[in-house]
Design a protein around this motif. Structure first.
Motif: not given
Lengths: 424, 424, 424, 424
Positions: D215-218, D237-240, D269-270
């Motif tokens: 979980n890649f938080v932008v 990545a699974n983007v948030i 988030g990771d």
């Protein structure tokens, strides 16, 4: 042979242990499956008193495997499976912090390398762990007296497994082997996600080139090639694939990539990466037609995929301009750049597969060892696949560690599938 | 039995032939592999005088297969493998324009359906072609007298192959079968690219919903599920996958999708598609927690993946609001929408697999027939895979038709691979 | 003029109302922003007694706009902005179920079309709503007596806004206009996500071609082109873009697409779509070099982007082979296929923008009308952008309807940004 | 002040020149636009005798800009725009190989830094080049005597431009400035493709984490955020995304990303990356709920986006475990990792924007300088955008360098567009 706190070793600098401990811990944070197995091993001690000799790349991930085996009660000793891949800090920490005998120095010469293999065999292993079949090979050729005491061995690589199957076929394999490489949780993830990301990583560290808009040529559309093509596209590159297999070529095409012969790709590519397992995939005739500025890298196992000797012969000069980047100038002035001397770019210029991927590979190692000890009586002198239960168990543990849940069949569904499989 | 220009048939309206001819021609333009085979067949006549009875969906693609077999010299007769899938225009054109006896009417009742099967068997086939094993089944149960004259049969579907393998295992299979379904050029392309695109197509035609930004739940991450997940993401949807297999779940996760149990997905999904091959994958407990507006579709082979009976039981009303869209209202006012009555959405609401994909499936049919005729003497009463040469040949022809070239091994490379495979 | 329950109208068949009601309701389910506004309007009645004349495509989405205006108290009458786009079922339902006078028949001739415009103007509108500036044009040229009573107007399209700005510049615009087209929540979403998806949808319905592996040429990399290129890639196509603007071409390249002149793309493209707003983008010289089987479609506003006249002149035959697919045969035997006669393929062969996208466009219409009524006194005779608060409000409502929350600035953050903007 | 071959300088080690020369050359290979301009400048000498003082990051790319200006005849002197970004090898080579006075040492203290600014101003510049407005600021506050001799200045950054516009507004700006930052060929490419790739690069070098499945938080969906989100998705990545602007949030959603408040993202988030331009975007309340193992990085201009002070206050320990990776342990045992001390991760842990991107930014610098010299008489004391012709010229040169051609309007098309713009 030196000793530290009574642990015999041959490492480069025992004082590097504290840095090594940090490195091992950071990898450990991405290896939850192995950690789960380690916790169970501490309680159940399934390897109690079993002597394990491991010939593996001496890296942070291997350290966490060794710790796990030791937690299960094993008496582990470790040597390197490649003279150049040893992380000296990790070797030191394994000795100092974990009491595990390690015989490996980064850059050791051939004699030392084979000497170290001899040393770990002196421990009279009951289980051997190989990455390229060096222990098995040595035992079968010159240490046959050990065979009687061996329960079995494991093998990490494709190359090793091929060699071992050949031995089995020839009727000379003298003890059981589990082919860790063939577990789904090993090769699916390692090749696609591990190689895919780490190859991009290696290229960026070596060049700092912008990938967006570049013609990025992936030679070979196997599992590694698929992973790499997908990641290169994800960085904005325009990916071209080359293949010798028509079905794979069609898949590449329908996955949205261009497909063409390497001779054609050579003329338009900006960056070339070989992942074929074959030789001279990029060769003299291709160097002759490349655009000036072309960048070449290899991410296949051996450094034979790019014909470097020929490249050098064609060039009027060869010089290093960044740590992992060499420039070759052709008589007509064109410049071709080679990364990491054509060796595996993800190891030469980055850090290899991320720990998260090795977590599953090495969980297979640990559980294969446990399985062989438990089933010692029934194993034949042959190469075995990792049992599917182990494979599925590792996938489940990995999902658990990420907090991911999956469904299970309802009774009704299981019955339906069963009936369907019988064709009713 | 009617006749048109001396050709016996039972079709809905022979006057539809001209429309059917256009449709067949349009499909033909996307079936270059079959066309190449047809041209060769015209010259070589490998099926000269061979009687072929085919029980397949009577569609434009099947028409082009039948033309190909006829060009090879076969005496083909065709009936439907499903009472609802017959394109009446195509049936008419096959009779009128190609002189091929067809016995198939869209919407025919059960008696007519089985009567038609009987009629094509009356032709005393030497080769049978099945899509679901109906010909084989009928022959083994009530037309045993035909067996002596039969060279072999082909089977298009997973379901059929499973049934036939069961028969082989039980020792009751009386003639050789080639499992077309298992060719790489069939299932790799058909499932991923065919189902992937046509399912999206079916959903759009049924709903005209914007997919971008929707939570799109794909139940099952097999080949069909992968294709669909990839296409749904390509339309801007946020894809969630559900699985019962831990390894597949991990792959879905590392491919960048969310993974969760269907019970959890039920609460947040906007669109749900089942592609599992299993039963009641979306069930009562899920309907109870869905958001109002949830849309349900199935793209698996049978219409059992969504528990429609339960959905109806839970609802206070059920009504059709667009041709392939029904609204179910729950007592609490929530609305759930079902597409195409839970039948394969790509056939119910779109046009099934594009001809380009069927090109390869049916090329396997044609070449399998040729192979069986050539090797009639050596075939046993068992289920055979399509020989790899045929599979590779089809991939090569497909690439050729797209103007795509691939590499072949140099002598040096072939030697290298050979040596490596021997473990040196 | 007919009446139904006292409501004057001129529709094709008032008995289609019940089907129309279902269609309107299905669209409504994807138009939550408009529904929210409608609920508020019911309470606040901001348009109480205001006469609104709307000249828009008479579709399900427009019906929901008309309902919303009526809920706000407006006396709405509706005519068509294009003789071919009227959904007769919807027209009937608006009259019968919502008591809104509608004057529109699908396929009406030019006289009827302009007669209907005259009829809605007879209602002496205080607000005009245009999709192409026909009401404004008619009022300024022949119904000047209405001007005194008009508060303002709205305009939906780029084309209309350009015309109105030209009028303002020339000093002849006689009442205020709000340019709905220029709202972010209109053109960002409509063009990228609406056109992107619906163009793919139109192509699939017209052809049933497999997009995976095809060379898909997108002419023009504006907002529509970006949306389309992204969706085509999402379906597995290999996308080629053509541009006249160097910066956009660079963006296309770095987004991973190939960029080349149309003359070059013509030779290798399988499917071509124009979205440029320009004329003869695909022209004679390109038809001459295309591969046999090339498919042409237009998704730009006018049907001038492909030079169809020239295509016909070059061809020895032209015939329809599927409802929206025509085949042109060249003297050398090559076949080129044209979709939907070169008209907007997403309207010709699919259903235009999904309701979810129109939700935001029409929310802008409704709120622009409210704003003009509230600010009637202060508006000048000029073209206004939609106020940013309205734009943001619509985005917020849309997010709410999807259950999505966003952050807001903390006091500290607002202060930081303020200070930073002052350059400290 | 030292001298080398008569060239005054203050660099760390003049003997590093040869390494610096290699580095500059490698960057030059990716800067073809600047090279083209340099070749023209050599012939045309548009800056002949013009004194240029440049206060920029002393990197390989800046070296190539300085060479270009010198080739145009300018007398260039260079100081650093940041005490930490100077590449000492490059500084040495500029002096030795190119005869350009450089006053910059990596790690210089504040006094030295401002002393160096003073030194380049002593050269009495006619053109100033700024990256953050330090030269302009110093001149306006303490070196007013220079103003009379100045033709104009350029500014590279958003921050600098904001400051300069504020000065203009306040009526205190004393000479013309060109806002290079606002050129399309600068901010479109730099932010999306430059920041996108180099941020991923920085994270990989710092952590060697596998991005696939994370979980890649932008935080922030501006141009940088879009680029980063796209690249992170490209790595599996699974983007948030998190936003404060509703329209941008909707775009993120329809681009297929998840959108949620940072408070919610914090829990799942990771990896977190801030690219907002704002302060304390990740704050105390978020640290409290993060999963153990969460990784934090910033890719915004200033190191204020993550509240590091608060993170330290919450932690029981802080230690470095890899060069750019620090571990913070919370009282409950959770570990949070911070990369590069919260400074721009692409500069801290990678090599900043690839040269290919800076090529366009710095081409704008060179051409802006030329433009100001040519138009010295007509420029006012205000901030100017880069003229569109320059912007388009750079895009064209960039395409040329990649061998990419675009279309140009036919006469007919130009006429059509012209007519359309007049509303006919």
């Amino acid at each position: 042979m030196s000793k530290a706190n009574g642990v015999p070793h041959d490492v480069t600098d025992i004082n590097l242990a504290s840095t090594g401990a940090d490195m091992i811990e950071w990898a450990d944070a991405s290896m939850p499956v192995l950690a789960t197995i380690r916790r169970r091993f501490e309680t159940e001690r399934p390897l109690d008193g079993i002597r394990v000799s491991a010939c593996l790349h001496v890296t942070t991930e291997t350290a966490n495997l060794a710790r796990t085996l030791a937690a299960g009660g094993a008496e582990v000793s470790v040597c390197a499976s490649n003279p150049l891949s040893t992380q000296d800090e990790v070797a030191a920490s394994l000795v100092t912090d974990h009491g595990i005998p390690v015989f490996a120095r980064n850059g050791e010469d051939n004699d030392t390398y084979y000497g170290h293999i001899g040393t770990v065999l002196d421990a009279k292993p009951q289980i051997t762990m190989d990455d390229g079949a060096d222990l098995v090979g040595t035992i079968h050729s010159s240490r046959e007296e050990l065979i009687a005491g061996i329960i079995g061995g494991t093998e990490e690589t494709t190359t090793g497994v091929i060699r071992l199957r050949a031995m089995q076929k020839a009727g000379v394999l003298e003890y059981p082997i589990m082919a860790v490489n063939e577990a789904d949780t090993k090769h699916f993830f390692d090749n696609r996600y591990g190689t895919g990301q780490s190859t991009i990583d290696g290229i960026l560290r070596a060049t700092n080139l912008l990938l967006a808009g570049k013609n990025f040529v992936v030679c070979g559309y196997g599992w590694c090639g698929r992973g790499l093509a997908s990641r290169a596209r994800g960085m904005g590159a325009n990916v071209i694939t080359t293949e010798i297999d028509a079905t794979r070529a069609l898949e590449a095409l329908m996955d949205g990539f261009r497909v063409m012969p390497i001779a054609e790709a050579a003329e338009i590519g900006d960056i070339f990466v070989t992942v074929t397992g074959n030789k001279n995939v990029i060769d003299k005739s291709h160097f002759l037609t490349m655009k000036s500025g072309a960048v070449l890298a290899n991410s296949g196992h051996f450094d034979v995929e790019i014909n470097i000797a020929e490249l050098e012969r064609l060039s009027t000069s060869r010089r290093k301009i960044r740590p992992m980047l060499e420039e070759f100038v052709m008589p007509d002035g064109r410049k071709v750049y080679l990364l990491g001397e054509g060796r595996l770019i993800n190891l030469a210029s980055a850090e290899g597969h991320p720990a998260s991927v090795m977590d599953m590979s090495f969980a297979n190692q640990a559980l294969a060892a446990e399985y062989m000890v438990k089933n010692a009586d029934s194993l034949e002198k042959q190469v075995y696949p990792v049992p599917q239960e182990i494979d599925q168990e590792i996938a489940r543990l990995k999902l658990d560690s990420m907090g991911i849940k999956v469904d299970s069949l309802t009774e009704e569904q299981a019955a339906y599938l069963g009936a369907w499989q019988e064709g009713t």
